[in-house]
Design a protein around this motif. Structure first.
Motif, PDB file in Angstrom:
ATOM      1  N   ARG A 106       0.858  -1.188   0.000  1.00 24.33           N
ATOM      2  CA  ARG A 106       0.000   0.000   0.000  1.00 24.33           C
ATOM      3  C   ARG A 106       0.881   1.219   0.000  1.00 24.33           C
ATOM      4  NH1 ARG A 106      -4.680  -1.494  -1.824  1.00 24.33           N
ATOM      5  NH2 ARG A 106      -5.508  -3.246  -0.723  1.00 24.33           N
ATOM      6  N   PRO A 107       0.762   2.130  -0.925  1.00 26.07           N
ATOM      7  CA  PRO A 107      -0.127   2.056  -2.076  1.00 26.07           C
ATOM      8  C   PRO A 107       0.384   1.011  -3.069  1.00 26.07           C
ATOM      9  CG  PRO A 107       1.287   3.965  -2.296  1.00 26.07           C
ATOM     10  CD  PRO A 107       1.587   3.348  -0.951  1.00 26.07           C
ATOM     11  N   LEU A 108      -0.523   0.571  -3.923  1.00 27.61           N
ATOM     12  CA  LEU A 108      -0.147  -0.404  -4.937  1.00 27.61           C
ATOM     13  C   LEU A 108       0.958   0.153  -5.827  1.00 27.61           C
ATOM     14  CD1 LEU A 108      -3.615  -1.787  -6.102  1.00 27.61           C
ATOM     15  CD2 LEU A 108      -1.955  -2.899  -4.626  1.00 27.61           C
ATOM     16  N   ALA A 109       1.833  -0.720  -6.236  1.00 26.29           N
ATOM     17  CA  ALA A 109       2.917  -0.318  -7.132  1.00 26.29           C
ATOM     18  C   ALA A 109       2.973  -1.292  -8.296  1.00 26.29           C
ATOM     19  CB  ALA A 109       4.240  -0.312  -6.383  1.00 26.29           C
ATOM     20  N   VAL A 110       3.473  -0.821  -9.397  1.00 27.21           N
ATOM     21  CA  VAL A 110       3.630  -1.664 -10.581  1.00 27.21           C
ATOM     22  C   VAL A 110       5.114  -1.754 -10.888  1.00 27.21           C
ATOM     23  CG1 VAL A 110       3.121  -1.902 -13.033  1.00 27.21           C
ATOM     24  CG2 VAL A 110       1.379  -1.015 -11.488  1.00 27.21           C
ATOM     25  N   GLU A 111       5.574  -2.977 -11.112  1.00 20.80           N
ATOM     26  CA  GLU A 111       6.956  -3.207 -11.509  1.00 20.80           C
ATOM     27  C   GLU A 111       6.953  -3.904 -12.860  1.00 20.80           C
ATOM     28  OE1 GLU A 111       8.782  -5.658  -8.561  1.00 20.80           O
ATOM     29  OE2 GLU A 111       8.570  -4.162  -6.976  1.00 20.80           O
ATOM     30  N   TYR A 112       7.964  -3.622 -13.644  1.00 16.53           N
ATOM     31  CA  TYR A 112       8.156  -4.340 -14.896  1.00 16.53           C
ATOM     32  C   TYR A 112       9.461  -5.114 -14.770  1.00 16.53           C
ATOM     33  CZ  TYR A 112       4.341  -1.851 -17.055  1.00 16.53           C
ATOM     34  OH  TYR A 112       3.089  -1.370 -17.368  1.00 16.53           O
ATOM     35  N   ARG A 113       9.407  -6.385 -15.125  1.00 14.31           N
ATOM     36  CA  ARG A 113      10.577  -7.251 -15.041  1.00 14.31           C
ATOM     37  C   ARG A 113      10.862  -7.844 -16.404  1.00 14.31           C
ATOM     38  NH1 ARG A 113       8.354 -10.362  -9.710  1.00 14.31           N
ATOM     39  NH2 ARG A 113       8.469  -8.559  -8.326  1.00 14.31           N
ATOM     40  N   ILE A 114      12.139  -7.930 -16.718  1.00 16.36           N
ATOM     41  CA  ILE A 114      12.514  -8.533 -17.998  1.00 16.36           C
ATOM     42  C   ILE A 114      12.267 -10.037 -17.936  1.00 16.36           C
ATOM     43  CG2 ILE A 114      14.951  -8.875 -17.417  1.00 16.36           C
ATOM     44  CD1 ILE A 114      15.486  -7.881 -20.368  1.00 16.36           C
ATOM     45  N   THR A 115      11.750 -10.579 -19.008  1.00 18.52           N
ATOM     46  CA  THR A 115      11.434 -12.005 -19.087  1.00 18.52           C
ATOM     47  C   THR A 115      12.637 -12.759 -19.676  1.00 18.52           C
ATOM     48  OG1 THR A 115      10.573 -11.819 -21.327  1.00 18.52           O
ATOM     49  CG2 THR A 115       8.991 -11.485 -19.510  1.00 18.52           C
ATOM     50  N   PRO A 116      12.592 -14.075 -19.629  1.00 17.97           N
ATOM     51  CA  PRO A 116      13.652 -14.839 -20.299  1.00 17.97           C
ATOM     52  C   PRO A 116      13.761 -14.489 -21.793  1.00 17.97           C
ATOM     53  CG  PRO A 116      12.494 -16.260 -18.770  1.00 17.97           C
ATOM     54  CD  PRO A 116      11.724 -14.953 -18.822  1.00 17.97           C
ATOM     55  N   LEU A 117      12.631 -14.260 -22.446  1.00 18.89           N
ATOM     56  CA  LEU A 117      12.670 -13.851 -23.854  1.00 18.89           C
ATOM     57  C   LEU A 117      13.399 -12.517 -24.004  1.00 18.89           C
ATOM     58  CD1 LEU A 117      11.844 -14.413 -26.781  1.00 18.89           C
ATOM     59  CD2 LEU A 117       9.669 -13.272 -26.284  1.00 18.89           C
ATOM     60  N   GLY A 118      13.092 -11.567 -23.127  1.00 23.72           N
ATOM     61  CA  GLY A 118      13.777 -10.279 -23.156  1.00 23.72           C
ATOM     62  C   GLY A 118      15.260 -10.424 -22.882  1.00 23.72           C
ATOM     63  N   THR A 119      15.602 -11.285 -21.937  1.00 17.62           N
ATOM     64  CA  THR A 119      17.001 -11.524 -21.599  1.00 17.62           C
ATOM     65  C   THR A 119      17.761 -12.122 -22.784  1.00 17.62           C
ATOM     66  OG1 THR A 119      16.426 -11.828 -19.280  1.00 17.62           O
ATOM     67  CG2 THR A 119      18.540 -12.695 -19.977  1.00 17.62           C
ATOM     68  N   SER A 120      17.062 -12.870 -23.614  1.00 18.75           N
ATOM     69  CA  SER A 120      17.724 -13.490 -24.764  1.00 18.75           C
ATOM     70  C   SER A 120      18.242 -12.453 -25.760  1.00 18.75           C
ATOM     71  CB  SER A 120      16.781 -14.473 -25.458  1.00 18.75           C
ATOM     72  OG  SER A 120      15.756 -13.785 -26.154  1.00 18.75           O
ATOM     73  N   LEU A 121      17.809 -11.217 -25.645  1.00 21.66           N
ATOM     74  CA  LEU A 121      18.285 -10.146 -26.525  1.00 21.66           C
ATOM     75  C   LEU A 121      19.625  -9.562 -26.082  1.00 21.66           C
ATOM     76  CD1 LEU A 121      14.964  -8.184 -27.047  1.00 21.66           C
ATOM     77  CD2 LEU A 121      16.235  -9.457 -28.774  1.00 21.66           C
ATOM     78  N   GLN A 122      20.105  -9.937 -24.903  1.00 21.67           N
ATOM     79  CA  GLN A 122      21.301  -9.314 -24.332  1.00 21.67           C
ATOM     80  C   GLN A 122      22.506  -9.386 -25.272  1.00 21.67           C
ATOM     81  OE1 GLN A 122      21.353  -7.604 -21.235  1.00 21.67           O
ATOM     82  NE2 GLN A 122      23.164  -6.822 -22.250  1.00 21.67           N
ATOM     83  N   GLU A 123      22.737 -10.534 -25.880  1.00 22.26           N
ATOM     84  CA  GLU A 123      23.883 -10.684 -26.776  1.00 22.26           C
ATOM     85  C   GLU A 123      23.778  -9.731 -27.965  1.00 22.26           C
ATOM     86  OE1 GLU A 123      25.916 -14.157 -29.484  1.00 22.26           O
ATOM     87  OE2 GLU A 123      24.890 -14.763 -27.646  1.00 22.26           O
ATOM     88  N   LEU A 124      22.578  -9.597 -28.507  1.00 21.43           N
ATOM     89  CA  LEU A 124      22.376  -8.676 -29.635  1.00 21.43           C
ATOM     90  C   LEU A 124      22.565  -7.226 -29.218  1.00 21.43           C
ATOM     91  CD1 LEU A 124      19.245 -10.373 -31.202  1.00 21.43           C
ATOM     92  CD2 LEU A 124      21.568 -10.369 -32.126  1.00 21.43           C
ATOM     93  N   ILE A 125      22.065  -6.884 -28.042  1.00 22.51           N
ATOM     94  CA  ILE A 125      22.213  -5.514 -27.536  1.00 22.51           C
ATOM     95  C   ILE A 125      23.681  -5.197 -27.291  1.00 22.51           C
ATOM     96  CG2 ILE A 125      21.717  -4.001 -25.571  1.00 22.51           C
ATOM     97  CD1 ILE A 125      18.953  -5.460 -25.457  1.00 22.51           C
TER      98      ILE A 125
END
Length: 71
Positions: A27-46
């Motif tokens: 409280r109060p409610l919060a929103v978090e965004y987390r990178i997924t395994p699919l998102g993590t798979s982009l690390q080498e390209l980035i």
């Protein structure tokens, strides 16, 4: 970046499976965004893109200067 633009970008990333949206039960409610395994798979390209950018930045700056001088 506006809040609207940030929200739209995060929603697109969520829709494409790159991030997940997590609403916390605090409280109060919060929103978090987390990178997924699919998102993590982009690390080498980035990382490759970052290396390319670092290696070619002086060429890009020269091209910009030539363009600006001709404009």
């Amino acid at each position: 970046m506006t809040q609207k633009s940030l929200t739209a970008t995060l929603r697109r990333l969520e829709r494409n499976g790159m991030v997940e949206r997590v609403v916390t039960s605090t409280r109060p409610l919060a929103v978090e965004y987390r990178i997924t395994p699919l998102g993590t798979s982009l690390q080498e390209l980035i990382d490759a893109l970052l290396r390319w950018t670092t290696a070619t930045m002086s060429d890009v700056e020269r091209a910009r200067a030539r363009f600006d001088d001709e404009a």
